[in-house]
Design an enzyme around this catalytic site. Structure first.
Site, PDB file in Angstrom:
ATOM      1  N   HIS A 115       8.450 -32.033  -2.827  1.00 40.42           N
ATOM      2  CA  HIS A 115       8.113 -31.295  -1.612  1.00 40.42           C
ATOM      3  C   HIS A 115       8.854 -31.796  -0.375  1.00 40.42           C
ATOM      4  CE1 HIS A 115       5.312 -34.762  -1.682  1.00 40.42           C
ATOM      5  NE2 HIS A 115       5.438 -34.733  -0.378  1.00 40.42           N
ATOM      6  N   HIS A 179       2.068 -43.203   8.425  1.00 37.49           N
ATOM      7  CA  HIS A 179       1.153 -42.766   7.371  1.00 37.49           C
ATOM      8  C   HIS A 179       1.294 -43.670   6.152  1.00 37.49           C
ATOM      9  CE1 HIS A 179       4.830 -40.924   5.862  1.00 37.49           C
ATOM     10  NE2 HIS A 179       4.231 -40.318   4.868  1.00 37.49           N
TER      11      HIS A 179
END
Length: 313
Positions: A115, A179
């Protein structure tokens, strides 16, 4: 001989576990506006810097950088799936030039990616086969990792060759910002997952692929409830990083150790090196002007989520 750049965070759980509708609409508006700017620029070539998340690159052999001579996306999390339109002969020329410049990139004639590549090509270009693409993988999750300095030098070498082509070049950087999603680590996984990280995960059975998807979504749900369940986002660092890009101070990160970045903003924050490489490539076209800066903490997507555009002056 012009270049346009857009960098934006990606998230595999987009559409699976979303923030409040107003926030999702805000991000969608950012994506749509960037798509329209890129459409107006009408690129003749796309250079995409992106990571992979143990879907195409594994510890059986893990390059710091890899340039795709041919490439395809697996369509994980429902993202775009299929062959990327890679001009093989031109990609070979890119790779040869970069290596001659002293950057030891790997090459792949059958590059499998996830992705991280599919989402930006779909959202900003309109698909995997709309425009010729030079896909460039930057290892951002599997230690040992490339340094900021080597990544910057990679981007500069790519930019110098792109500048010589006399084309309208779109430069994309995908990933980041702060993150740390639940990505497995070789040092701590069980025997089954270790085997997957060593290469057997290249072709996951559908049921195991679905389990991986659901684990990530569940991790995002826990993170919304407790941001210490993974690793807290760091909006202060994220915005300092965006400031450096806007100011053109790309060398300022050269001496930031990888371990220190992980401590500051999470182990997957190394995806910002894709942004750094993109801006380094753009800098070879001359001075640049940034625009359309965006930032928001989105715990549902386990990300300090940002976007930034720039154009060569």
């Amino acid at each position: 001989m012009t270049a346009y750049l857009h960098c934006m965070s990606h998230s595999p759980v987009k559409g699976h576990f979303d923030p409040a509708p107003a926030i999702r609409a805000e991000v969608d508006a950012q994506v749509a506006a960037a798509h329209e700017r890129i459409k107006a620029f009408d690129p003749e070539l796309v250079v995409l810097f992106s990571p992979d998340h143990f879907n195409g690159f594994f510890y059986n052999i893990m390059p710091a950088f890899c340039m795709g001579m041919n490439a395809y996306t697996i369509g994980d999390f429902g993202t775009a799936k299929g062959r990327i339109s890679v001009p093989t002969e031109l990609a070979e020329q890119f790779a040869n030039y970069v290596i001659e410049q002293g950057i030891d990139t790997a090459v792949s004639y059958d590059m499998q990616v996830d992705h991280g590549f599919g989402q930006p090509l779909d959202e900003f270009v309109g698909g995997l086969d709309v425009c010729p693409v030079i896909p460039i993988f930057i290892n951002s999750v599997a230690v040992p990792l490339p340094t900021f300095q080597r990544t910057r030098l990679l981007g500069e070498a790519v930019g110098r060759f792109a500048r010589s082509l006399n084309k309208r070049v779109l430069i994309l950087g995908s990933g980041g910002l702060s993150h740390q999603p639940p990505v497995p680590e070789l040092a701590t996984v069980n025997a089954h997952m270790r085997d997957r990280l060593l290469g057997s995960g290249f072709n996951l059975p559908p049921e195991e692929r679905e389990l991986r998807t659901q684990r990530t979504i569940a991790g995002a749900a826990r993170f919304v409830e407790d941001q210490n369940s993974l690793y807290p986002l760091n909006p202060e660092w994220d915005n300092q990083f965006l400031d450096l890009l806007e100011q053109g101070n790309l060398e300022e990160l050269d001496n930031l150790p990888n371990d220190e970045l992980s401590r500051i903003a999470g182990k997957s924050t190394h995806e910002v090196k894709c942004w750094l490489a993109a801006f380094a490539a753009l800098s070879e076209f001359g001075p640049y002007q940034t625009s359309h800066r965006y930032y928001r903490e989105i715990p549902e997507w386990i990300a300090g989520f940002g976007g930034l555009s720039a154009r060569s002056c």
